[in-house]
Design an enzyme around this catalytic site. Structure first.
Site, PDB file in Angstrom:
ATOM      1  CG  HIS A 192     -15.122  11.957  -8.221  1.00  9.83           C
ATOM      2  ND1 HIS A 192     -16.279  11.304  -8.558  1.00  9.83           N
ATOM      3  CD2 HIS A 192     -14.231  11.683  -9.207  1.00  9.83           C
ATOM      4  CE1 HIS A 192     -16.087  10.640  -9.697  1.00  9.83           C
ATOM      5  NE2 HIS A 192     -14.856  10.867 -10.108  1.00  9.83           N
TER       6      HIS A 192
ATOM      7  CB  SER B 244     -23.359  36.807  11.417  1.00 14.81           C
ATOM      8  OG  SER B 244     -23.999  36.412  12.619  1.00 14.81           O
TER       9      SER B 244
ATOM     10  CE  LYS C  25     -20.000  32.855   9.141  1.00 19.79           C
ATOM     11  NZ  LYS C  25     -21.311  32.261   9.429  1.00 19.79           N
TER      12      LYS C  25
ATOM     13  CD  GLU D 201     -24.625  31.735   1.447  1.00 18.24           C
ATOM     14  OE1 GLU D 201     -25.609  32.051   2.135  1.00 18.24           O
ATOM     15  OE2 GLU D 201     -23.498  31.524   1.933  1.00 18.24           O
TER      16      GLU D 201
END
Ligand code: ARG
Length: 465
Positions: free
Chosen positions: A163, A284, A290, A297
Site C-alpha cells: 500500500h 528542463s 531538474k 517515463e
C-alpha cells in the site's frame, strides 16, 4: 486504360476496365510498410521455387534464373537502390515484377501453386520468428544486467512496501530478483508462442490448396518450420500467432512499466534511493535544477501503445469470415511497431540498469521509519509461546507507544517494551534490527542475503545454458 494497368504489372489487369484512383492506390497499398518483409519474402520464394523444381513443376533453368534474380534483388534492397513502387501495391508484387524484369519468364512462373495469401502469411511468420529470437536475446541481456545489480547490492537494505507504506525490510538484491522472475516468465511465454509461429502456411495458396503436386514438408524443412499448417483456410487467415506475440509483448511492457514506476519514485529527490546516469535523463528547458527520468517515463508511456496494438489486432480479427480478407493487411503496422518498441525498450533498459547508482544510506534511513520490524517482534513473541493474534495485538500497542515517544521499536528501552509483554527479553534487539530481520527470512524465495545470492546463482546457471 488497360495498357496503363498492364505497365504497372498488376496481375489482375485484364479483368479491369479502369485504374484505381490515386487515393485508392494509396489506401490499399502496403509497400511503404511491408517492404521490411523483403528478406523473408525472398527466402520464402526461394524455398518455394526449390520445391517446384524438385517436384518437376519448374525447370532447372527457371530455378537457376530465379535464384540469380533473387540474389540481385536482395543486394539491390540491401544497397538501397531497389525502386519500390506504390503502383505495385506490396512487397510481393514489387519483388516479383523486378524478378521478371531481370530474368524474364522464370519470374512469371514463380507464383505457380502459390498465392499472396499464403505468401504473406509465411513472410510474417518468418519475420516473427526472427523477431522473437532477437527479443529473447535482449531479455537475457536485461536479466543479466539486473542480476549484476542484484549481486552488487545483495545485502543493501531498503523498506519493502505494501500500500506504498513501509511494510518490512527487504534487500535490494531481492527486489531486483523480483523483476528477474517477471522477465523470466516473459521469455518462457515467447518460447512457447514461437512454437505456434513456426509453422508453414505455404501450400494453402489462395485458400483451398493447389492442383500442383507440391511438397509442403520439403518447404517447411527448407525454411526451418517445425510443421505445416494443417488446414488451408486456417493457414491463410490465422493471425493468432501475431496476437499471442502482442500479448506476450504487452506483459513484457507491463513489467517494464512497473519497474519504471519504481525507478521514477526512487529517483525523486524526496525518496532519493537511486540515481540514474545522466545519459538516460534530460533536463528542463525552464527549471535549471531538474534532472528527469525520461527513459522510464517514456517506457511507461509506450506500454500503452503496445497494449493498444494488442487490442487493435484482436479487434481486426473478430469479425472476419474465412478465409483471407484484405483486413489482414492491417496486421503489419501494429506488429512491427510492437517489435520496434519492445526491442528498443529492452535494449535501453539493459543499458540503463548499468547506469543505476544505489544509495544505501537513504534506503536504510527509510527502512528505519515506519516500524518495519514490527512483524519480527510479533514472530519473536510467537516463538516464546504467545498465539500469533495476541502477539499482533501486543506489538500494535508497542508501535503506538513508539509513535507517541517518537522512536523506533529498536530504540525503546527493554523495561518499556516489557510492558507490552513479559515474554520480551534482552535478546529481542537482535530481531528488531534491520539486518536481523532480513537475515531471518532464510528460505527459498526469502529476502535473506544468503538466499538472494543462491537465487542469483540459480538463475545465472540457466541464463548461460
Ligand atoms: N499485401 C497483402 C497483405 O498484406 C498481401 C496479400 C494480398 N492478398 C489479396 N488477396 N489481396 O495482406
Amino acid at each position: 486504360m488497360t495498357s496503363q494497368l498492364s505497365t504497372k504489372g498488376e496481375a489482375w489487369s485484364a479483368r479491369f476496365s479502369e485504374p484505381v484512383s490515386d487515393l485508392v492506390k494509396r489506401y490499399t497499398a502496403s509497400v511503404n510498410f511491408d517492404k521490411r518483409l523483403a528478406p523473408f519474402d525472398i527466402q520464402g520464394s526461394l524455398a518455394h521455387a526449390g520445391m517446384l523444381h524438385a517436384q518437376g513443376i519448374l525447370s532447372a533453368q527457371d530455378h537457376a534464373d530465379i535464384e540469380r534474380g533473387m540474389a540481385q534483388i536482395l543486394s539491390e534492397i540491401e544497397a538501397g537502390t531497389f525502386e519500390w513502387l506504390l503502383d505495385l501495391e506490396d512487397v510481393h508484387l514489387n519483388i516479383e515484377k523486378r524478378l521478371t524484369e531481370l530474368v524474364g519468364d522464370a519470374g512469371k512462373r514463380l507464383h505457380t501453386g502459390r498465392s499472396r495469401n499464403d505468401q504473406v502469411a509465411t513472410d510474417i511468420r518468418l519475420y516473427m520468428r526472427a523477431a522473437i529470437d532477437d527479443i529473447l536475446g535482449l531479455i537475457r541481456d536485461l536479466r543479466g544486467a539486473l542480476l549484476d545489480l542484484a549481486e552488487k547490492h545483495a545485502d543493501v537494505i531498503l523498506p519493502g512496501f505494501t500500500h506504498m507504506q513501509v511494510a518490512q525490510p527487504i534487500t535490494f538484491g531481492h527486489h531486483m530478483l523480483a523483476y528477474v522472475e517477471m522477465f523470466g516468465r516473459d521469455a518462457e511465454r515467447l518460447v512457447d508462442a514461437r512454437r505456434r509461429v513456426n509453422r508453414l502456411p505455404l501450400g494453402a495458396a489462395a485458400l483451398a490448396g493447389t492442383t500442383f503436386p507440391i511438397d509442403r514438408a520439403r518447404v517447411a524443412h527448407l525454411l526451418g518450420f517445425e510443421d505445416v499448417c494443417h488446414n488451408s483456410l486456417d493457414a491463410v487467415s490465422d493471425r493468432d500467432f501475431a496476437i499471442e506475440f502482442c500479448a506476450a509483448a504487452s506483459l513484457v511492457m507491463m513489467h517494464v512499466s512497473r519497474m519504471s514506476e519504481e525507478l521514477i519514485i526512487w529517483m525523486s529527490p524526496r525518496v532519493g534511493f537511486i540515481d540514474i546516469a545522466d545519459r538516460f535523463c534530460t533536463g528542463s528547458s525552464i527549471m535549471p535544477q531538474k534532472k528527469n527520468p525520461d527513459v522510464p517515463e517514456l517506457a511507461r508511456g509506450k506500454t500503452g501503445r503496445v497494449y493498444g496494438h494488442l487490442m487493435g489486432l484482436l479487434t481486426l480479427m473478430k469479425g472476419q469470415p474465412l478465409a483471407y480478407n484484405k483486413d489482414n493487411q492491417e496486421d503489419k503496422e501494429p506488429l512491427f511497431d510492437t517489435v520496434d518498441t519492445l526491442t528498443d525498450t529492452l535494449r535501453i533498459f539493459a543499458d540503463m540498469a548499468k547506469g543505476i547508482t544505489v544509495k544505501p544510506d537513504a534506503m536504510r534511513a527509510a527502512a528505519l521509519q515506519g516500524y518495519a520490524t514490527a512483524t519480527d517482534l510479533a514472530d519473536y513473541l510467537v516463538k516464546k509461546g504467545l498465539p500469533f493474534r495476541d502477539a499482533h495485538e501486543a506489538v500494535a500497542h508497542a508501535v503506538r507507544a513508539c509513535d507517541l515517544a517518537g522512536c523506533d521499536l529498536s530504540e525503546m528501552p527493554l523495561e518499556q517494551l516489557r510492558a507490552f509483554s513479559p515474554l520480551i527479553g534482552d535478546d529481542v534487539y537482535a530481531v528488531l534490527t534491520l539486518e536481523g530481520s532480513v537475515a531471518a527470512r532464510d528460505h527459498i524465495g526469502g529476502t535473506a542475503p544468503a538466499q538472494v545470492k543462491a537465487a542469483i546463482a540459480r538463475v545465472r546457471e540457466h541464463l548461460t545454458r
